[in-house]
Design a protein around this motif. Structure first.
Motif, PDB file in Angstrom:
ATOM      1  N   ILE A  22       8.589   7.861  -1.647  1.00  0.00           N
ATOM      2  CA  ILE A  22       8.169   7.051  -2.799  1.00  0.00           C
ATOM      3  C   ILE A  22       9.296   6.094  -3.190  1.00  0.00           C
TER       4      ILE A  22
ATOM      5  N   LYS B  40      -3.540   2.892  -9.293  1.00  0.00           N
ATOM      6  CA  LYS B  40      -2.838   3.807 -10.188  1.00  0.00           C
ATOM      7  C   LYS B  40      -3.507   5.175 -10.136  1.00  0.00           C
TER       8      LYS B  40
ATOM      9  N   HIS C 269       3.458  15.485 -10.242  1.00  0.00           N
ATOM     10  CA  HIS C 269       2.664  14.449  -9.571  1.00  0.00           C
ATOM     11  C   HIS C 269       3.285  13.909  -8.284  1.00  0.00           C
ATOM     12  N   ILE C 270       4.550  14.191  -8.066  1.00  0.00           N
ATOM     13  CA  ILE C 270       5.236  13.627  -6.892  1.00  0.00           C
ATOM     14  C   ILE C 270       5.931  14.729  -6.119  1.00  0.00           C
TER      15      ILE C 270
ATOM     16  N   ASP D  91       0.798  -1.231   0.000  1.00  0.00           N
ATOM     17  CA  ASP D  91       0.000   0.000   0.000  1.00  0.00           C
ATOM     18  C   ASP D  91       0.827   1.276   0.000  1.00  0.00           C
ATOM     19  N   SER D  92       2.148   1.164  -0.157  1.00  0.00           N
ATOM     20  CA  SER D  92       3.009   2.340  -0.164  1.00  0.00           C
ATOM     21  C   SER D  92       2.885   3.100  -1.481  1.00  0.00           C
ATOM     22  N   ASN D  93       3.671   4.163  -1.628  1.00  0.00           N
ATOM     23  CA  ASN D  93       3.673   4.974  -2.846  1.00  0.00           C
ATOM     24  C   ASN D  93       4.795   4.511  -3.773  1.00  0.00           C
ATOM     25  N   TYR D  94       4.474   4.337  -5.054  1.00  0.00           N
ATOM     26  CA  TYR D  94       5.455   3.816  -6.011  1.00  0.00           C
ATOM     27  C   TYR D  94       5.424   4.602  -7.320  1.00  0.00           C
TER      28      TYR D  94
ATOM     29  N   ILE E 286       2.170   6.020 -11.511  1.00  0.00           N
ATOM     30  CA  ILE E 286       2.278   6.309 -10.082  1.00  0.00           C
ATOM     31  C   ILE E 286       1.183   5.554  -9.346  1.00  0.00           C
ATOM     32  N   TYR E 287       1.577   4.852  -8.278  1.00  0.00           N
ATOM     33  CA  TYR E 287       0.652   4.059  -7.471  1.00  0.00           C
ATOM     34  C   TYR E 287       0.611   4.564  -6.041  1.00  0.00           C
ATOM     35  N   SER E 288      -0.560   4.546  -5.476  1.00  0.00           N
ATOM     36  CA  SER E 288      -0.746   4.821  -4.055  1.00  0.00           C
ATOM     37  C   SER E 288      -1.829   3.891  -3.542  1.00  0.00           C
TER      38      SER E 288
ATOM     39  N   SER F  31       5.668  12.864   0.930  1.00  0.00           N
ATOM     40  CA  SER F  31       5.567  11.417   1.161  1.00  0.00           C
ATOM     41  C   SER F  31       6.720  10.695   0.471  1.00  0.00           C
TER      42      SER F  31
END
Length: 297
Positions: A193, A152, A185-186, A129-132, A146-148, A191
């Protein structure tokens, strides 16, 4: 039951044959055959805008060989997907038509968003469930996702790839577009990533790392060291000393630069390497197509 995926990329064409396994109601895929051949279609297309007659002959020969191998394995169904080089080739549709008429094999030329979707379908299974930031580097393009929370939240395809960089055919401003998109976006200050890398080059770099047997990720510092280490060898030395394939030896450093730039702009300190790619997404799609046919029967 065996099914197959054929991925015709800008650098190489790959075929994977997998057996469908069922255990306690869960489906998995076991690789039973994998063949990779360097077609280098990107060399033709990024320089001349078309696939050369010589390369077309090689596509015919390779697909015919793949067809015979699938027959030997008694493959139930398969799918052929072509990406960046064939997307941009002016004569791609004519070649697809000739191949279908002669070999009875249909090539699906997919756009960048479909390519990313197929890869995402299998990569998401390796995430928590982390940010990727998922970085998929091909010969002609790079797909960023980007995943959170395993969902996506943003996706974009860029015309920056290992073969395209090798041929110096990237367009002015493409790097800046990628940088701005990532920074939009990041926010690394808000947070943390982690990057996720897919593609043959990141897999090879990961295998060259000192802790590849213990870890599933490498740091940006280690990836930088690996890029500089490989870049310190000549092309011939990379083949003979590092035992890289000839078509990997020249593109691995440009590919590393793409991963590193994306990680730097995102503030990612580590990159996870799950050894998954487009072929795995195609395998999953072939299986789902078979299941949908059964439901409709």
């Amino acid at each position: 039951m065996k099914i197959a995926a054929i991925d015709i990329g800008s650098n190489a064409a790959r075929m994977q044959i997998s057996r469908v396994l069922e255990n306690d109601g869960k489906i998995s895929f076991k690789k039973v055959e994998y063949v990779r051949f360097a077609l280098r279609l990107g060399h033709d297309v990024f320089n001349d805008g078309e696939i050369s007659p010589e390369s077309e002959v090689r596509i015919f020969k390779l697909l015919n060989a793949y067809k015979l191998l699938m027959d030997l394995h008694e493959v139930k169904d398969y799918l052929i997907c072509a990406t960046s080089a064939m997307r941009e080739a002016g004569n791609a549709n004519a070649i697809v038509t000739r191949i279908q008429n002669i070999l009875d094999m249909k090539i699906h030329i997919i756009d960048g968003s479909k390519e990313a979707e197929l890869i995402n379908d299998v990569v998401v299974q390796a995430l928590d469930d982390s940010n990727y930031l998922h970085i998929d580097v091909g010969g002609g393009s790079t797909e960023l996702n980007i995943y959170s929370g395993r969902k996506k939240v943003a996706s974009r395809s860029f015309k920056i790839g290992s073969v395209r960089l090798l041929e110096h055919k990237e367009r002015e401003g493409d790097w800046e577009k990628m940088k701005k998109w990532i920074e939009m976006h990041i926010d690394p200050e808000k947070s943390e990533i982690t990057a996720v890398g897919t593609g043959g080059n990141i897999n090879k770099l990961f295998n060259l790392s000192v802790n590849h047997e213990k870890d599933t990720s490498i740091s940006i510092k280690e990836l930088t060291r690996l890029k500089d280490y490989v870049a310190g060898f000549t092309y011939e030395e990379r083949i003979n000393k590092l035992r890289l394939n000839a078509d990997r030896a020249d593109v691995i450093v440009p590919a590393a630069e793409i991963y590193l730039n994306a990680m730097k702009w995102a503030g990612a300190k580590y990159i996870l390497v799950p050894d998954l790619g487009l072929k795995d997404g195609i395998i999953k799609m072939v299986y789902e197509k078979i299941q949908n046919r059964k439901k409709g029967a």
